[in-house]
Design a protein around this motif. Structure first.
Motif, mmCIF file in Angstrom:
data_model
loop_
_atom_site.group_PDB
_atom_site.id
_atom_site.type_symbol
_atom_site.label_atom_id
_atom_site.label_comp_id
_atom_site.label_asym_id
_atom_site.label_seq_id
_atom_site.Cartn_x
_atom_site.Cartn_y
_atom_site.Cartn_z
ATOM 1 N N CYS A 17 33.773 1.182 68.279
ATOM 2 C CA CYS A 17 34.414 0.063 67.171
ATOM 3 C C CYS A 17 35.714 0.014 67.110
ATOM 4 O O CYS A 17 36.326 -1.092 67.270
ATOM 5 C CB CYS A 17 33.663 0.559 65.984
ATOM 6 S SG CYS A 17 32.207 0.536 65.891
ATOM 7 N N ALA A 18 36.538 1.072 67.310
ATOM 8 C CA ALA A 18 38.015 1.011 67.415
ATOM 9 C C ALA A 18 38.733 0.406 68.705
ATOM 10 O O ALA A 18 39.580 -0.431 68.898
ATOM 11 C CB ALA A 18 38.638 2.143 66.852
ATOM 12 N N ASP A 90 32.786 -3.904 58.467
ATOM 13 C CA ASP A 90 33.111 -3.290 59.867
ATOM 14 C C ASP A 90 34.499 -3.426 60.167
ATOM 15 O O ASP A 90 34.923 -2.295 61.214
ATOM 16 C CB ASP A 90 32.096 -4.172 60.855
ATOM 17 C CG ASP A 90 30.481 -3.913 60.756
ATOM 18 O OD1 ASP A 90 30.386 -2.701 60.071
ATOM 19 O OD2 ASP A 90 29.740 -4.707 61.122
ATOM 20 N N LEU A 91 35.374 -4.285 59.709
ATOM 21 C CA LEU A 91 36.493 -4.541 60.309
ATOM 22 C C LEU A 91 37.342 -3.254 59.777
ATOM 23 O O LEU A 91 38.505 -3.124 60.457
ATOM 24 C CB LEU A 91 37.214 -5.711 59.873
ATOM 25 C CG LEU A 91 36.734 -7.040 60.535
ATOM 26 C CD1 LEU A 91 37.276 -8.210 59.835
ATOM 27 C CD2 LEU A 91 36.807 -7.042 61.807
ATOM 28 N N ARG A 92 37.052 -2.577 59.078
ATOM 29 C CA ARG A 92 38.018 -1.661 58.271
ATOM 30 C C ARG A 92 39.376 -2.424 57.828
ATOM 31 O O ARG A 92 39.198 -3.188 57.027
ATOM 32 C CB ARG A 92 38.448 -0.508 59.065
ATOM 33 C CG ARG A 92 37.026 0.312 59.662
ATOM 34 C CD ARG A 92 37.371 1.319 60.312
ATOM 35 N NE ARG A 92 36.170 1.843 61.202
ATOM 36 C CZ ARG A 92 36.003 2.414 62.209
ATOM 37 N NH1 ARG A 92 37.305 2.704 62.878
ATOM 38 N NH2 ARG A 92 34.826 2.753 62.860
ATOM 39 N N ALA A 96 38.712 -2.242 63.769
ATOM 40 C CA ALA A 96 37.687 -2.140 64.282
ATOM 41 C C ALA A 96 36.822 -3.252 64.141
ATOM 42 O O ALA A 96 37.096 -4.111 63.446
ATOM 43 C CB ALA A 96 36.991 -0.801 63.517
ATOM 44 N N VAL A 97 35.732 -2.880 64.789
ATOM 45 C CA VAL A 97 34.610 -4.083 64.838
ATOM 46 C C VAL A 97 33.178 -3.450 64.754
ATOM 47 O O VAL A 97 33.170 -2.296 64.889
ATOM 48 C CB VAL A 97 34.676 -5.063 65.981
ATOM 49 C CG1 VAL A 97 35.854 -5.825 66.311
ATOM 50 C CG2 VAL A 97 34.374 -4.254 67.205
ATOM 51 N N SER A 98 32.260 -4.138 64.366
ATOM 52 C CA SER A 98 30.910 -3.538 64.621
ATOM 53 C C SER A 98 30.541 -2.992 66.053
ATOM 54 O O SER A 98 31.304 -3.476 67.006
ATOM 55 C CB SER A 98 29.755 -4.585 64.286
ATOM 56 O OG SER A 98 29.829 -5.594 65.226
ATOM 57 N N LEU A 99 29.711 -1.979 66.196
ATOM 58 C CA LEU A 99 29.210 -1.644 67.371
ATOM 59 C C LEU A 99 28.817 -2.449 68.243
ATOM 60 O O LEU A 99 29.245 -2.556 69.290
ATOM 61 C CB LEU A 99 28.259 -0.214 67.179
ATOM 62 C CG LEU A 99 28.004 0.570 68.491
ATOM 63 C CD1 LEU A 99 29.293 0.944 69.218
ATOM 64 C CD2 LEU A 99 26.947 1.368 68.408
ATOM 65 N N LEU A 100 28.107 -3.318 67.636
ATOM 66 C CA LEU A 100 27.361 -4.645 68.597
ATOM 67 C C LEU A 100 28.453 -5.300 68.964
ATOM 68 O O LEU A 100 28.662 -5.790 70.401
ATOM 69 C CB LEU A 100 26.517 -5.341 67.909
ATOM 70 C CG LEU A 100 25.831 -6.559 68.437
ATOM 71 C CD1 LEU A 100 25.294 -6.075 69.795
ATOM 72 C CD2 LEU A 100 24.882 -7.462 67.513
ATOM 73 N N ALA A 101 29.571 -5.790 68.217
ATOM 74 C CA ALA A 101 30.684 -6.542 68.724
ATOM 75 C C ALA A 101 31.393 -5.617 69.869
ATOM 76 O O ALA A 101 31.924 -6.328 70.874
ATOM 77 C CB ALA A 101 31.732 -6.843 67.855
#
Length: 189
Positions: A17-18, A90-92, A96-101
């Motif tokens: 995600c990161a 999800d952005l913290r 980060a982003v979502s795992l899907l992104a």
């Protein structure tokens, strides 16, 4: 599922995600987990097996979360608002982003079997968004001008781009600006 297996999936998800899945190495995971790389190969013989397990686990969790959002929302507008908040979370802090992104951003470099899973996961979310928009149209909490599937895809793509742009710039306000245009469509709930 062993503690080490679950911990490796947690670490791989956080790092993906990161930084993106393709940037994560077994060496990184071994250092973070405090184990040897050989121990990771015991659980995941190849990086593709790690990725498949990661996407499978995420798909199960996401399907449950989406079902819960639908059940506890009074209207389509409430469900969409809750999903926007989930995506924002999800952005913290923009790191980060979502795992899907993350997986979609890396799709061209993923093994074929992983690409298929990521496509199915994307379709799950697009279908859910379409259902939420249709529900919002029916309960008059969302203004939907096109077909629910096309509108769901448009919302998904806008949020995906907003997450990736926010992570790249380490600036969550980019996501906030994009999601505000979606929120503006919610006129009553």
């Amino acid at each position: 599922m062993s503690d080490t297996y679950a911990n490796l999936l947690d670490l791989a998800e956080s790092e993906s995600c990161a930084r993106g899945f393709t940037a994560v190495s077994y060496g990184d995971l071994a250092t973070l987990a405090g184990i040897r790389k050989a121990s990771i190969h015991h659980h995941f013989p190849a990086k593709a097996s790690l990725g498949l397990a990661l996407v499978d686990r995420y798909a199960d969790r996401l399907a449950g979360e989406l079902a819960e959002l639908s059940e506890r929302s009074r209207s389509g507008g409430d469900a969409l608002r809750a999903y926007l908040a989930r995506c924002r979370n999800d952005l913290r802090d923009g790191t980060a982003v979502s795992l899907l992104a993350a997986m979609i951003a890396d799709a061209a470099n993923l093994p074929e079997e992983m690409r298929g899973q990521v496509t199915r996961l994307r379709e799950l979310v697009v279908r859910w968004l379409g259902d939420v928009l249709q529900r919002g149209r029916q309960d008059r909490s969302i203004s939907v001008s096109g077909g629910p599937r096309e509108e769901g895809l448009a919302v998904f793509v806008q949020l995906l781009g907003a997450q990736l742009a926010a992570r790249a710039a380490r600036d969550p306000s980019l996501f906030d600006a994009a999601s505000a245009t979606i929120s503006a469509r919610i006129f009553r709930s």
